[in-house]
Design a protein around this motif. Sequence first.
Motif, PDB file in Angstrom:
ATOM      1  N   TYR A  48      -5.798  -1.857   2.655  1.00 38.55           N
ATOM      2  CA  TYR A  48      -6.025  -0.988   1.566  1.00 38.55           C
ATOM      3  C   TYR A  48      -7.525  -0.228   1.792  1.00 38.55           C
ATOM      4  O   TYR A  48      -7.551   0.984   0.903  1.00 38.55           O
ATOM      5  CB  TYR A  48      -5.537  -1.318   0.306  1.00 38.55           C
ATOM      6  CG  TYR A  48      -6.407  -0.459  -1.151  1.00 38.55           C
ATOM      7  CD1 TYR A  48      -5.547  -0.226  -1.372  1.00 38.55           C
ATOM      8  CD2 TYR A  48      -7.466  -1.485  -1.576  1.00 38.55           C
ATOM      9  CE1 TYR A  48      -5.860   0.912  -2.474  1.00 38.55           C
ATOM     10  CE2 TYR A  48      -8.087  -0.740  -2.869  1.00 38.55           C
ATOM     11  CZ  TYR A  48      -6.626   0.124  -3.216  1.00 38.55           C
ATOM     12  OH  TYR A  48      -7.563   0.994  -4.142  1.00 38.55           O
ATOM     13  N   ARG A  89      -2.845   0.295  -4.261  1.00 40.77           N
ATOM     14  CA  ARG A  89      -1.934  -1.474  -4.024  1.00 40.77           C
ATOM     15  C   ARG A  89      -1.506  -1.307  -4.956  1.00 40.77           C
ATOM     16  O   ARG A  89      -1.288  -1.057  -6.577  1.00 40.77           O
ATOM     17  CB  ARG A  89      -3.116  -2.021  -4.461  1.00 40.77           C
ATOM     18  CG  ARG A  89      -3.601  -2.054  -2.948  1.00 40.77           C
ATOM     19  CD  ARG A  89      -4.829  -2.924  -2.406  1.00 40.77           C
ATOM     20  NE  ARG A  89      -4.016  -4.142  -2.665  1.00 40.77           N
ATOM     21  CZ  ARG A  89      -4.571  -6.017  -2.832  1.00 40.77           C
ATOM     22  NH1 ARG A  89      -5.356  -5.840  -4.157  1.00 40.77           N
ATOM     23  NH2 ARG A  89      -3.532  -6.640  -2.625  1.00 40.77           N
ATOM     24  N   ILE A 108       0.498  -1.225  -0.246  1.00 38.25           N
ATOM     25  CA  ILE A 108       0.047   0.149   0.503  1.00 38.25           C
ATOM     26  C   ILE A 108       0.952   1.457  -0.219  1.00 38.25           C
ATOM     27  O   ILE A 108       1.648   1.209   1.070  1.00 38.25           O
ATOM     28  CB  ILE A 108      -0.961  -0.352   1.260  1.00 38.25           C
ATOM     29  CG1 ILE A 108      -1.363  -0.970   0.959  1.00 38.25           C
ATOM     30  CG2 ILE A 108      -1.887   1.457   1.607  1.00 38.25           C
ATOM     31  CD1 ILE A 108      -2.790  -1.325   2.603  1.00 38.25           C
TER      32      ILE A 108
END
Length: 463
Positions: free
Chosen positions: A124, A94, A75
């Motif tokens: 995420y 991502r 991330i």
Amino acid sequence: MSSESQEFQLDEICDFVNGFAFKPENYIEKSAETYEVFRMGYIGRGGGFKEDSSPVFVSRSNPKLDKYRLRRGDIVIAMTDMKDKVAILGNTARVPQDDRFVLNQRAGLIRVSKPDIVCPIFLYYYSNWKPHVDYLRARANSGVQVNLSTGAIKEAKLLLPPLAEQRQIGSLLSSLDDRITLLRETNATLEAIAQALFKSWFVDFDPVRAKQAGRAPEGMSDATAALFPDSFEESELGLVPKGWRLVPFGQLLSHTIGGDWGSEAPDDKNDVRVAIIRGTDIPDLQSGANSRVPVRYTSQKKLATRKLEDGDIVLEVSGGSKDQPTGRALYLTDGLLGQFDCPVEPASFCRLLRPNTKDIGLLLGQHLTYIYAQGKTWEYQNQSTGIANFQTTHFLETELVAVPDDEVLAEFAKVIRPIVDRAHLTQVQELATLRDTLLPRLISGQLRLPEAETLVKEASSTC
């Protein structure tokens, strides 16, 4: 949020690394021996990964870069906003691939260190949850350049449901993203098909050259092939297929006018709610995202001459950068305009172009896409200040368009119009809206997973 949720500080469950301060002199040509530098441009507005329009590369030989190599699923968080004032501070993306990127400064790497506590995919989505992003932005340093400090990110509080629930939520939302990606890839393929046909017919003149050489044109019926001439002729402006014309772009327009910006809130002068398409919105709209297009207020008088219609073209005439020319263009269809709940106008740094006919409009839309991809719009730039401006008048007077007879033009429109209608765009937006609606409700616990799974199944069956 589940009654079993627990609060953690980010650095209790994740490792965090600041990006490396690359210098422009470190950048080299792309090769098998380079890394791509993951910069802010890879983080979309509202979160998510998007390809940078002007990637840069550095050598893999620098041992200092090992710390900054990104893995698939990592991330990356934006620690400041973009230079063009696009607000992405606190949003994340991502990483899509292993061993492709190294991380640049002003972005940070968040890598899960406690997978028994937090699911990376859930983290995420949680990181792009608006209350969480707002929480981080409220802790940003104030000043000319607003930044998130390393400390603010590491000390961020996360309220996490049980791991099994995290995995289910992450899997559900990622299935929607996978579907959106597939639809966008399909749409990009359709656009490439349209461009290939345009180039063959109107740039390379392949059907004419084939007939001139005594061959049957490839990829078309005999009836379509019969519409094309079998020779070229000289015109005042250059060589064209017999019976065709080279026409200055502006002569093919019935109406053109600069855009509008209106006001942020309604007032006595500006009382009509409108969506405003900016140059920076054009790539998003082409890929199916309209949620970031600003909504403002204008007057009835301005709207009367600027309201976008099916077949219109929005041309970017100011902005750009040293790596990206102005001149991006967007062809409008009813399907695209129908995604908004109000009239739509071009922004003040754009221009409305209304072609003489719908068939001509399809030709002009493809022409603009082609010359931008070829870098030709650099020829129409004027950058006397820090902002690049498009020399619109010069362009309209000098840019030549190969215009065929009406029968060829009608055949081109018949083939191209179904493609540029972009049937998938509405589907992409529907799925994106569903994802963005489910995310806060699932994280907050307002919606249970079985209900969300039903909604996703219903939406996917129609897309």
